[in-house]
Design an enzyme around this catalytic site. Sequence first.
Site, PDB file in Angstrom:
ATOM      1  CB  SER A 116      -9.439   2.071  37.301  1.00 25.59           C
ATOM      2  OG  SER A 116      -9.676   0.709  37.600  1.00 25.59           O
TER       3      SER A 116
ATOM      4  N   GLY B  94     -16.065  -7.763  32.856  1.00 24.68           N
ATOM      5  CA  GLY B  94     -15.778  -9.133  33.222  1.00 24.68           C
ATOM      6  C   GLY B  94     -16.450 -10.118  32.288  1.00 24.68           C
TER       7      GLY B  94
ATOM      8  CB  CYS C 189     -12.740  -3.880  29.298  1.00 22.39           C
ATOM      9  SG  CYS C 189     -11.905  -2.997  30.641  1.00 22.39           S
TER      10      CYS C 189
ATOM     11  NE  ARG D 266      -2.118   9.026  42.988  1.00 23.07           N
ATOM     12  CZ  ARG D 266      -2.926   8.138  42.419  1.00 23.07           C
ATOM     13  NH1 ARG D 266      -4.224   8.377  42.365  1.00 23.07           N
ATOM     14  NH2 ARG D 266      -2.454   7.025  41.897  1.00 23.07           N
TER      15      ARG D 266
ATOM     16  CB  CYS E 266     -16.432  -2.765  34.522  1.00 18.17           C
ATOM     17  SG  CYS E 266     -15.206  -3.524  35.613  1.00 18.17           S
TER      18      CYS E 266
ATOM     19  CG  HIS F 141     -13.641   1.178  37.253  1.00 23.26           C
ATOM     20  ND1 HIS F 141     -14.970   1.268  36.850  1.00 23.26           N
ATOM     21  CD2 HIS F 141     -13.236  -0.083  36.902  1.00 23.26           C
ATOM     22  CE1 HIS F 141     -15.334   0.136  36.298  1.00 23.26           C
ATOM     23  NE2 HIS F 141     -14.308  -0.705  36.325  1.00 23.26           N
TER      24      HIS F 141
END
Length: 384
Positions: free
Chosen positions: A238, A371, A369, A212, A89, A339
């Site tokens: 996310s 992986g 964060c 939303r 990420c 994300h």
Amino acid sequence: MAEAYIVDALRSPTGRRNGSLAQVHGADLGAHVIKGIVERNEIPPAEYDDVIFGCVDTIGALAGDIARTSWLAAGMPMCVPGTTIDRQCGSSQQAVHFAAQAVMSGTQDVVLAGGVQTMSSIPIGSAMLAGQPLGFSTPFAQSLGWQARFGAAPVNQFYAAQRIADHWGLSREAMEVFAKESHDRALQAIAEGRFSREILPYGEFAMDETARASTLAKLASLKPVDPTYPSITAAVSSSTCDAASAVLVVSEAALKRYGLTPRARIHHLSVRADDPIWHLTAPISATSYALKKAGMKIEDIDLVEINEAFASVVMAWLKDTGYPHERTNVNGGAIALGHPLGASGTKLMTTLLYEMERRSARFGLQTMCEGGGQANVTILERLG
């Protein structure tokens, strides 16, 4: 040591899953932000030293070094190379780090760092599953060394998000309140036009479509993603999306050569890691490490962008650092704004830079964060 400066940053609008960007090829989406950066800055395209893009699940349209493919799809000179990196990420935040390190070392002067992800066409985890026909059930299961160290403990973000919620005493209800506020902040930012300067419209698609309006009652009605993780629903996670983003990093010599105005200086960059089974906790220790290395205190930071992979990740970080929520993800986070994996790092950095300018803030910190139990931290100092 030489300094690295940010002179420009932009991003595409964020398209929801199967939304406005769902049919766009990854190379074309990456090319979109590349062209935007090149056209807005007085640097001859052939004089860019490198293009570094973050991307995850690099199969199909995202395979074959998407950084290089995107540069060429943008019609740019063939002499400029590109490389694609995967720190999960945090891939495009790491792309900025590599770009800054190249500039600070004196080996390069102009580097375009960014990322792209098309999650509608290439769903999250596609690369993890791609090896199954070849006999690899997961990237970890057949590794004797991994099994000896971690056994069969799940390498699973939902497991980690639930574990964090339990460990830090975060109820599902509290996380839903956090998630609703993320959407409310994002909707307010959109209504006030805060993202207009940072977004490069893709044709007629000009604004994020993931945020939303909702109610706590509606969020409470959602079923968990898995009964094993009772607090983790789509509401506190996310959202899947499609996007690209880019940041232009240059040296002091390039500022003078091309008559550029620096918008920020990269004050600090670092990356640290934690337990890969906890998976999502590294931003806490990485933030502490970064502040110590930079000779700063958390009170010195004016704004923070921390990726909302899950509500529990950010809420645990807030608890441990004591940083005020009102100065964290002030325009909403990934729960509302999406994300896009490999693009999220420079997406967050773009938003952080523009918000620092809007508020005349001096220092901004970004972390996320990643992986493998990792986390990048970047501290920006606004200039001008």
